[in-house]
Design a protein around this motif. Sequence first.
Motif, PDB file in Angstrom:
ATOM      1  N   THR A 279       0.842  -1.194   0.000  1.00 20.71           N
ATOM      2  CA  THR A 279       0.000   0.000   0.000  1.00 20.71           C
ATOM      3  C   THR A 279       0.879   1.247   0.000  1.00 20.71           C
ATOM      4  N   PRO A 280       0.625   2.178  -0.924  1.00 13.44           N
ATOM      5  CA  PRO A 280       1.416   3.421  -0.927  1.00 13.44           C
ATOM      6  C   PRO A 280       1.397   4.088   0.451  1.00 13.44           C
ATOM      7  N   GLY A 281       2.550   4.607   0.839  1.00 13.72           N
ATOM      8  CA  GLY A 281       2.692   5.270   2.128  1.00 13.72           C
ATOM      9  C   GLY A 281       3.148   4.343   3.236  1.00 13.72           C
ATOM     10  N   THR A 282       3.221   3.044   2.962  1.00 14.50           N
ATOM     11  CA  THR A 282       3.652   2.083   3.990  1.00 14.50           C
ATOM     12  C   THR A 282       4.996   1.460   3.655  1.00 14.50           C
ATOM     13  N   THR A 283       5.621   1.909   2.578  1.00 11.79           N
ATOM     14  CA  THR A 283       6.905   1.341   2.142  1.00 11.79           C
ATOM     15  C   THR A 283       7.940   2.459   2.027  1.00 11.79           C
ATOM     16  N   GLU A 284       9.154   2.089   1.653  1.00 16.91           N
ATOM     17  CA  GLU A 284      10.243   3.068   1.603  1.00 16.91           C
ATOM     18  C   GLU A 284      10.114   4.096   0.484  1.00 16.91           C
ATOM     19  N   ASN A 285       9.410   3.766  -0.593  1.00 15.48           N
ATOM     20  CA  ASN A 285       9.288   4.728  -1.697  1.00 15.48           C
ATOM     21  C   ASN A 285       7.990   4.471  -2.452  1.00 15.48           C
ATOM     22  N   PHE A 286       7.388   5.550  -2.903  1.00 18.53           N
ATOM     23  CA  PHE A 286       6.191   5.498  -3.745  1.00 18.53           C
ATOM     24  C   PHE A 286       6.287   6.646  -4.738  1.00 18.53           C
ATOM     25  N   VAL A 287       6.033   6.353  -6.010  1.00 17.29           N
ATOM     26  CA  VAL A 287       5.992   7.405  -7.027  1.00 17.29           C
ATOM     27  C   VAL A 287       4.742   7.228  -7.873  1.00 17.29           C
ATOM     28  N   SER A 288       4.255   8.366  -8.348  1.00 17.65           N
ATOM     29  CA  SER A 288       3.038   8.373  -9.159  1.00 17.65           C
ATOM     30  C   SER A 288       3.196   9.394 -10.270  1.00 17.65           C
ATOM     31  N   ASN A 289       2.905   8.967 -11.490  1.00 14.54           N
ATOM     32  CA  ASN A 289       2.946   9.849 -12.656  1.00 14.54           C
ATOM     33  C   ASN A 289       1.696   9.598 -13.477  1.00 14.54           C
ATOM     34  N   GLU A 290       1.178  10.661 -14.070  1.00 14.75           N
ATOM     35  CA  GLU A 290      -0.059  10.548 -14.831  1.00 14.75           C
ATOM     36  C   GLU A 290      -0.079  11.575 -15.951  1.00 14.75           C
ATOM     37  N   VAL A 291      -0.658  11.174 -17.079  1.00 11.57           N
ATOM     38  CA  VAL A 291      -0.942  12.117 -18.159  1.00 11.57           C
ATOM     39  C   VAL A 291      -2.361  11.856 -18.640  1.00 11.57           C
ATOM     40  N   ILE A 292      -2.988  12.910 -19.106  1.00 15.30           N
ATOM     41  CA  ILE A 292      -4.274  12.823 -19.801  1.00 15.30           C
ATOM     42  C   ILE A 292      -4.059  13.533 -21.126  1.00 15.30           C
ATOM     43  N   VAL A 293      -4.327  12.809 -22.224  1.00 18.73           N
ATOM     44  CA  VAL A 293      -3.953  13.290 -23.548  1.00 18.73           C
ATOM     45  C   VAL A 293      -5.141  13.204 -24.491  1.00 18.73           C
ATOM     46  N   ALA A 294      -5.396  14.281 -25.213  1.00 18.47           N
ATOM     47  CA  ALA A 294      -6.427  14.285 -26.257  1.00 18.47           C
ATOM     48  C   ALA A 294      -5.834  13.701 -27.539  1.00 18.47           C
ATOM     49  N   GLY A 295      -6.692  13.021 -28.291  1.00 21.45           N
ATOM     50  CA  GLY A 295      -6.272  12.511 -29.591  1.00 21.45           C
ATOM     51  C   GLY A 295      -5.729  11.095 -29.572  1.00 21.45           C
TER      52      GLY A 295
END
Length: 172
Positions: free
Chosen positions: A11-27
């Motif tokens: 579960t994020p926040g319970t380990t040594e590292n967490f990363v999150s990346n997101e894109v929303i793209v038209a087309g």
Amino acid sequence: MNAILWPEGYTPGTTENFVSNEVIVAGLSAADVWPLLSVPAQWPTYYANSANVRFYEGRGPELALGDRFYFETFGFPVESQVTEFVPPSAAEAGRVAWHGWAGEDGADDRLDVIHAWLVEDLDGGRVRILTQEVQKGAPAKALHEAKPNPMINGHQDWLDGLVAAAFASKQV
């Protein structure tokens, strides 16, 4: 919008590292993106931090639930096993996740990760691509403390390359 499904112990926040990346793209659509993400041999063509992909037991080239595969990234040789694989459809988002590890179990330099992706169509001809990774172990702690965070930057490069490759494949 959908969320990543995390296995117990990651579960994020319970380990040594967490990363999150997101894109929303038209087309673009999930169908445009999925073939580039679900076939690991494609990764090095648009993401320079991925190399030497290979499958075990005669599997591949597309990921499938339970498949074992190997690749190199961030200087780590990563053994991996697919823990979730759901191609996108009109009814649901595409999901792919794998447990990756480097080093011997119990060793000080052991790294364990769950790397998960979600690819979903949104209204207005848009696609949402979310990638998140939870990491355990001393190497994960070092990555978390590094500034700038190489995981956030590296995964953004992966997303940007994936989007560019999807647009390029539509031009062919």
